[in-house]
Each structure stands twice: as C-alpha cells, then as structure tokens.
Design a protein around this motif. Structure first.
Motif, mmCIF file in Angstrom:
data_model
loop_
_atom_site.group_PDB
_atom_site.id
_atom_site.type_symbol
_atom_site.label_atom_id
_atom_site.label_comp_id
_atom_site.label_asym_id
_atom_site.label_seq_id
_atom_site.Cartn_x
_atom_site.Cartn_y
_atom_site.Cartn_z
ATOM 1 N N LEU A 67 5.703 -2.022 -7.214
ATOM 2 C CA LEU A 67 6.578 -1.034 -6.582
ATOM 3 C C LEU A 67 7.465 -0.405 -7.650
ATOM 4 O O LEU A 67 8.064 -1.104 -8.465
ATOM 5 N N SER A 68 7.559 0.896 -7.633
ATOM 6 C CA SER A 68 8.293 1.631 -8.656
ATOM 7 C C SER A 68 9.748 1.187 -8.734
ATOM 8 O O SER A 68 10.396 0.943 -7.705
ATOM 9 N N LEU A 122 0.840 -1.192 0.000
ATOM 10 C CA LEU A 122 0.000 0.000 0.000
ATOM 11 C C LEU A 122 0.882 1.252 0.000
ATOM 12 O O LEU A 122 2.023 1.231 0.470
ATOM 13 N N GLU A 123 0.354 2.340 -0.521
ATOM 14 C CA GLU A 123 1.128 3.576 -0.614
ATOM 15 C C GLU A 123 1.635 4.034 0.754
ATOM 16 O O GLU A 123 2.787 4.453 0.904
ATOM 17 N N GLY A 124 0.786 3.921 1.759
ATOM 18 C CA GLY A 124 1.194 4.322 3.099
ATOM 19 C C GLY A 124 2.296 3.430 3.657
ATOM 20 O O GLY A 124 3.178 3.903 4.384
ATOM 21 N N GLU A 125 2.268 2.142 3.296
ATOM 22 C CA GLU A 125 3.309 1.213 3.746
ATOM 23 C C GLU A 125 4.653 1.566 3.121
ATOM 24 O O GLU A 125 5.692 1.510 3.788
ATOM 25 N N VAL A 126 4.639 1.930 1.840
ATOM 26 C CA VAL A 126 5.870 2.327 1.159
ATOM 27 C C VAL A 126 6.486 3.546 1.839
ATOM 28 O O VAL A 126 7.699 3.620 2.055
ATOM 29 N N GLN A 127 5.631 4.489 2.217
ATOM 30 C CA GLN A 127 6.131 5.701 2.873
ATOM 31 C C GLN A 127 6.746 5.388 4.233
ATOM 32 O O GLN A 127 7.783 5.957 4.601
#
Length: 310
Positions: free
Chosen positions: A145-146, A116-121
């Motif tokens: 993932l980018s 999730l985007e928040g997990e990546v952050q």
C-alpha cells in the motif's frame, strides 16, 4: 448509517493473541497458558479507548477470512459501532508473550497482506463519505500500500470541516504532513527524523514541533516521551506533562490509548491542558494492565485528576 462525530480507520487491523509462559528456551516446546484474544490495530484501539471513557466512535476497518470474522465478533462484544470493509486477504494476527520467570514481554507483529486496487478505492470512498468531525488514521499500512495512502485521505478532506488526527510513522507520516492535518503524535525519535535531526533533547522539542506547525504540517503536535511523559505544542501553546509513576505490566496499546484519550477530550471541547493530560492518563493507565487490554476507566480518571495538579 448514523452520523458519528468520531470515526477511526484501521486499514491493517489484527487479532491480538496474548499469553504467559515460564521460561523461553530455544528448540524446546514452550507450554503456554490459555491465550487471550483482542481486536487490535491502531484505529480499533483508539475506538476501544474512546468507548472506555464513555464516548462513541465508528470503527472502520478491513476484514478478511476467518480471522476477519473473529475480529468483527470481538468488536461486537465491545459494543463499539463498526463498519467492516470486506477484503480478499485474511486479517493478520499479532502475538504477545510474557515470560513470568523474568517478566519480559515479547511482541511479534506480522505484516498485513496486500489489498486489491478496487478494495483500496472502496476504503477511500467509504471513509471520506462519512463526513466525521474527527477522523483518526492510525496504525501501519498493508504490504504494497502506497506511503501516500493517508495523504490521499488528507487531500480529500482538506476543504471540509473534518479534523484529521494521524498516528503513524516513517514515510506515511512525512507524506501526510505535506498536505497538512489537525494533530499528529510522533515520539521524540520520529519528530527528530521529521525535522532532519539525529536526535532531540527535551529543550529542542518545542522548536522542532513549531517547525512542522509553521510549515502547515499540523496544527497540534503531541510528542510522546515514553516514561518521561508527553509534550503538546501549537503555535501559541507549550504543555509538558510528566508521566505518573505506575506499576507497568504491558506497553501494548499505550500509544493508541493516548490518542483515544486526546480525541475523546477534543470531542468534549476540553481545553488543550486537559486534552494532553487525558492522553497521558489513558496511555499510562494502559500500561497497568497485562497483554492487550488497554486501560480501565477508573485508573485513567484517577491519573487525570493527579495530573491536573501538575
């Protein structure tokens, strides 16, 4: 949390399951031996290698679901300091099987589910906030993932004292070189792609590595040559080290063991001559053990002593 000179990041770890069988026959039930389970993934294996040499590192990794709990428990048994980042997706598994009839090894790797985007952050903020002297980014990236994920970490630590060691491939490696890192460990095929060549001979490696160094992509380029050994290149140094002749049982974790050996040696202020030899010694020692066990310290020390005479 205590500060650590060495921090490893495994964003896409795995529980490695390995076993033996006798005869791989299509459409028949294959009887396997009791499986062995190990904590796996690039950075985790690097931390395990460092621990085997008597060093200490903090292994940062994602964990999710029952397999994530199992992964954390396996690392606790290794007595490696850890920081697990909870994610929604289950931690993936990998499977290694050896056919005892032919001594052939079969390796099955599964992709890691999207984060999730928040997990990546959270991962980015956590890893950058640790202010490690050596930060090892190793292994594959999760689905979605980018390819610029490692590059973003490189950008965040660029103006700090952190020395970034990156062991990945493909677009993720190309992107991180745009920002610049301390050390990379491509194999000869990956190095060829980085400099736009279809292939490289041994006498081409120095020039290819220097091309990356001169562009600011890395300070140290270590090129793995598989059974031929490895080459270390900086702007001033060229070191070729032949691989010792050992009885190979498994290649799983050999590259990670090499990175672990070199990172440990760098943290001990060893010379570059010693750094590359510790890397080759640990990588070669890892092939002497079955499955996903990495190496034994006594094997690595013996091989290092031999390599120092070369």
């Amino acid at each position: 949390m205590n500060s650590f000179n060495i921090v490893t990041l495994t964003v896409n770890p795995a529980v490695d399951k390995s076993t033996h069988l006798k005869g791989l026959v299509p459409e028949q039930k294959i009887r396997c031996e009791v499986p062995r389970y190990d904590a796996g993934g690039g950075g985790i294996n690097v931390s395990k290698a460092i621990s085997r040499l008597g060093g200490v590192s903090l292994a940062v990794f994602t964990k999710g679901g029952p397999t994530g709990i199992m992964l954390e428990n396996l690392l606790e048994k290794e007595t490696i300091p850890t920081k697990a980042i909870e994610v929604q997706a289950w931690t993936r598994e990998s499977f290694i099987a050896v056919d005892d009839n032919t001594n052939s090894q079969y390796r099955f790797g599964f992709p890691g589910a999207a984060l999730l985007e928040g997990e990546v952050q959270i991962i980015l903020d956590t890893i950058v906030g640790l202010n490690a002297k050596f930060l090892v980014l190793s292994g594959s990236l999760n689905e979605g993932l980018s390819a610029g994920f490692y590059q973003e970490i490189a950008q965040r630590v660029k103006n700090t004292n952190t020395k970034l060691i990156v062991d990945t491939s493909g677009e993720a490696l190309k992107k991180v070189l745009e920002t610049g890192v301390y050390l990379i460990k491509p194999n000869v095929g990956e190095l060829a792609k980085l400099v736009g060549k279809s292939h490289l001979e041994l006498n081409d490696i120095n020039d290819a590595a220097k091309e990356i160094i001169n562009k600011g992509g890395a300070e140290i380029v270590v090129v793995s040559l598989g059974p031929q050994g490895a080459v270390l290149v900086t702007k001033d140094v060229y070191e070729y080290v032949p691989a010792p002749n050992v009885l190979k049982k498994s290649t799983v974790g050999a590259g990670d063991s090499m990175v672990g050996g070199m990172t440990w040696a760098l943290s001990q202020n060893k010379s570059l001559k010693e750094v590359i030899r510790w890397g080759v010694a640990c990588g070669s020692a890892a092939t002497m053990n079955e499955g996903t066990q990495l190496f034994k310290k006594e094997d690595a020390e013996r091989l290092f002593d031999w390599l120092m005479t070369k």
